[in-house]
Design an enzyme around this catalytic site. Structure first.
Site, short mmCIF file in Angstrom:
data_model
loop_
_atom_site.label_atom_id
_atom_site.label_comp_id
_atom_site.label_asym_id
_atom_site.label_seq_id
_atom_site.Cartn_x
_atom_site.Cartn_y
_atom_site.Cartn_z
N GLU A 40 0.83 -1.21 0.00
CA GLU A 40 0.00 0.00 0.00
C GLU A 40 0.87 1.27 0.00
O GLU A 40 0.61 2.23 0.71
CB GLU A 40 -0.95 -0.01 1.20
CG GLU A 40 -1.96 -1.14 1.14
CD GLU A 40 -2.95 -1.12 2.29
OE1 GLU A 40 -4.14 -1.41 2.04
OE2 GLU A 40 -2.56 -0.84 3.43
N GLU A 94 -6.54 -7.62 -1.09
CA GLU A 94 -7.16 -7.62 0.23
C GLU A 94 -8.64 -7.30 0.06
O GLU A 94 -9.01 -6.14 -0.12
CB GLU A 94 -6.51 -6.59 1.16
CG GLU A 94 -5.09 -6.94 1.56
CD GLU A 94 -4.53 -5.97 2.59
OE1 GLU A 94 -5.31 -5.17 3.16
OE2 GLU A 94 -3.31 -6.00 2.83
#
Length: 580
Positions: free
Chosen positions: A156, A232
């Protein structure tokens, strides 16, 4: 065998859909890895994904651990034995609601340290770690006969920075050290996040928990003619102390999104099983204020914290069954929940009575943070004598994190947390000159996301401003609480002060159980020497999970360290959880 990334995923030249679930081996006792992986396969998944936490594998600079719960090689080989593929995410930073996002706190002992950018001192530490880690992971790749089909570069990153030189250096380092499987990144499905966190030659994946078609649509425009994958798929959420109740996902919405994800591409459930933040490993977030995470990382996942099958499991299995056959899997690990009843306190001893047995003081003119003293986690106590004062009128702890309890003459005078530590506090406390002052500071869990990563030194870094002047001359007692064997419960105890409490019980049969801490304030619990994690009366979590393998037939010992002076006469070990 071969795994390729082209317009879609291919296994040995044939199209392959990844249906994966996240299990963090470091949040589950090794005795239960097989059970969780068998249940993953029985859901219809063909792959397991896990992060790799740097802080656990290199707890001290140059000292590496890959044993017990940290035996990642064993976990990967067990997945292969069960016919599962593996995605590894060995990013130096993992987020994961994990302490400092997996970065080792000893990095903070260096002045000027910068995280997750092209900063040579940081890069040197990453290289040293990766040289030790990758020689264990490289043989596990599918190219070498193992089950690992993909590895992640950073994590991320578009939500933190946009230093392309850094992430390209990290990509090149992995290749240099023998990583040959496809590499990936994972970011939120927005313009800034994807552009900031991705690089050429690396698959871009997205993280999200809803609006799957919209997210995949954006990803397809960003990287046309590549596989669509949600790395995710957030099907629940995590809990923070004091958040009012256990967080739960939207089962109906998630089921519909899963159907769309499998229609359009590939998925990794975050989390398949959340597990537990044992020890001091919970992370924290900081937006308007500090929100440390609970010990339970149940996450409202597909399995509960202790591995029980849920309605979410059954619903998702039905959806997956529309896209592929569900295998019959025999569950081979017998797991029981046990209620051992109420256990009375058998010993009490005050922290101040055993302080010199638990820690050796380090003297300094000004108080120093944990990291400068070689400590990573837990508590630290600062002790001084008030040799020039007779009254405490104003007090401020400069550059202190996270929660401080102040005692004068072994009496509590004030407790400060988070933003309260930024302010000067007026009070009226009289004492005889030469009285003791003690400040017990707790690391509540380092922030694991966003801008405060580099501001996570714990304890007191600036100094103690006392009645309008610096107070100097401190004894500093690091209290990582990693060895309680020297506790002497025959020493002194005083109600209302931080103390250790001992409980013993005899059992014939071991099983999973849950420590009910009703009537107790705040602290940390140990089961046969293993740090179970934190408890706090503010909830939402009301019971701590104790996996059966931590118990033994015969006599068992539980120790609570309670800091608020709020203690009961007993605890209970119950057969059901209560996470709020």
């Amino acid at each position: 065998m071969s795994f390729e990334v082209r317009d879609r995923f291919y296994m040995d030249g044939e199209p392959f859909r990844i249906i994966s679930g996240s299990i963090h081996y470091f949040r589950v006792v090794p005795e239960y890895w097989r059970d969780r992986l068998e249940k993953l396969k029985a859901l219809g998944c063909n792959t397991v994904e896990t992060y790799i936490p740097w802080n656990m594998h290199e707890p001290q600079k140059g000292k590496f651990r890959f044993d017990g719960m940290l035996d990642v090689e064993r976990f990967v080989k067990l997945a292969q034995e069960l016919g599962l593929y593996v995605i590894l995410r060995p990013s130096p930073y993992i987020c994961a609601e994990w302490e400092l996002g997996g970065l080792p706190p000893w990095l903070l002992s260096e002045d000027g340290m910068r995280f997750r950018v092209y900063y040579p001192p940081y890069l040197k530490h990453v290289r040293d770690y990766y040289e030790a880690l990758m020689k264990r992971l490289v043989p596990l790749q599918i190219d070498n006969g193992g089950p690992v089909i993909m590895m992640q570069v950073e994590n991320e990153y578009g939500s933190y920075a946009n230093d392309k030189q850094y992430i390209e250096w990290l990509r090149d380092l992995m290749r240099e050290l023998g990583v040959t499987v496809p590499l990936c990144t994972s970011d939120g499905p927005t313009h800034d996040m994807l552009h900031g966190g991705t690089m050429d030659g690396v698959l871009a994946t997205a993280n999200f928990g809803s609006r799957a078609e919209e997210a995949f649509g954006y990803l397809a425009k960003f990287r046309p003619n590549t596989p669509l994958m949600c790395m995710e798929f957030w099907i629940g959420w995590f809990d923070a102390w004091g958040n009012g109740g256990h967080m739960r996902g939207d089962l109906e919405g998630a089921s519909k999104d899963l159907d769309k994800l499998l229609e359009l591409g590939n998925v990794n459930f975050y989390m398949f099983e959340g597990g537990t933040n044992f020890g001091f490993m919970n992370g924290a977030n900081y937006y308007d204020h500090l929100t440390p995470d609970t010990t339970s990382y149940d996450y409202d996942a597909i399995l509960t914290e202790d591995g029980q099958i849920t309605e979410k499991y059954r619903r998702f299995r039905e959806v997956i069954g529309k896209y592929q056959d569900i295998p019959e899997v025999e569950l081979t690990t017998e797991i029981k929940r046990m209620d051992y009843g109420v256990i009375p306190v058998s010993g009490r001893v005050g922290l101040f009575s055993v302080l010199d047995s638990l820690s050796s003081p380090i003297e300094n003119t000004f108080p120093q943070p944990m990291e400068k003293l070689g400590q990573s986690y837990g508590y630290i106590l600062y002790h001084t004598d008030l040799r020039t004062e007779e009254q405490l009128r104003r007090l401020r702890l400069h550059r202190a994190n996270d929660r401080a309890q102040v005692f004068v003459d072994k009496k509590p005078v004030i407790t400060l947390m988070d933003k309260e530590l930024l302010e000067e506090h007026e009070m009226d406390v009289s004492f005889k000159r030469g009285a003791d002052m003690d400040i017990l500071v707790e690391d509540l869990g380092r922030v694991n996301f966003a801008v405060k990563l580099e501001e996570q030194r714990k304890g007191i870094e600036g100094g103690v401003w006392f009645n309008g002047h610096w107070h100097n001359g401190w004894k500093q007692y690091p209290l990582p609480l990693d060895d309680l064997s020297k506790l002497d419960f025959a020493k002194g105890y005083q109600e209302g002060l931080p103390a250790f409490y001992r409980f013993t019980f005899d059992i014939e049969e071991t099983g999973d159980t849950f420590l009910d801490f009703e009537g107790w304030g705040k602290g940390v619990a140990f089961m046969n020497g293993v740090n179970l994690g934190r408890f706090w009366e503010i909830g939402p979590q009301k019971r701590l999970y104790i996996p059966g393998p931590l118990l033994k037939a015969g006599t068992n010992e539980i120790i609570l360290f309670e800091t608020e002076g709020k203690a009961g006469d007993s605890i209970a070990l119950r057969g059901t959880p209560d996470i709020g």
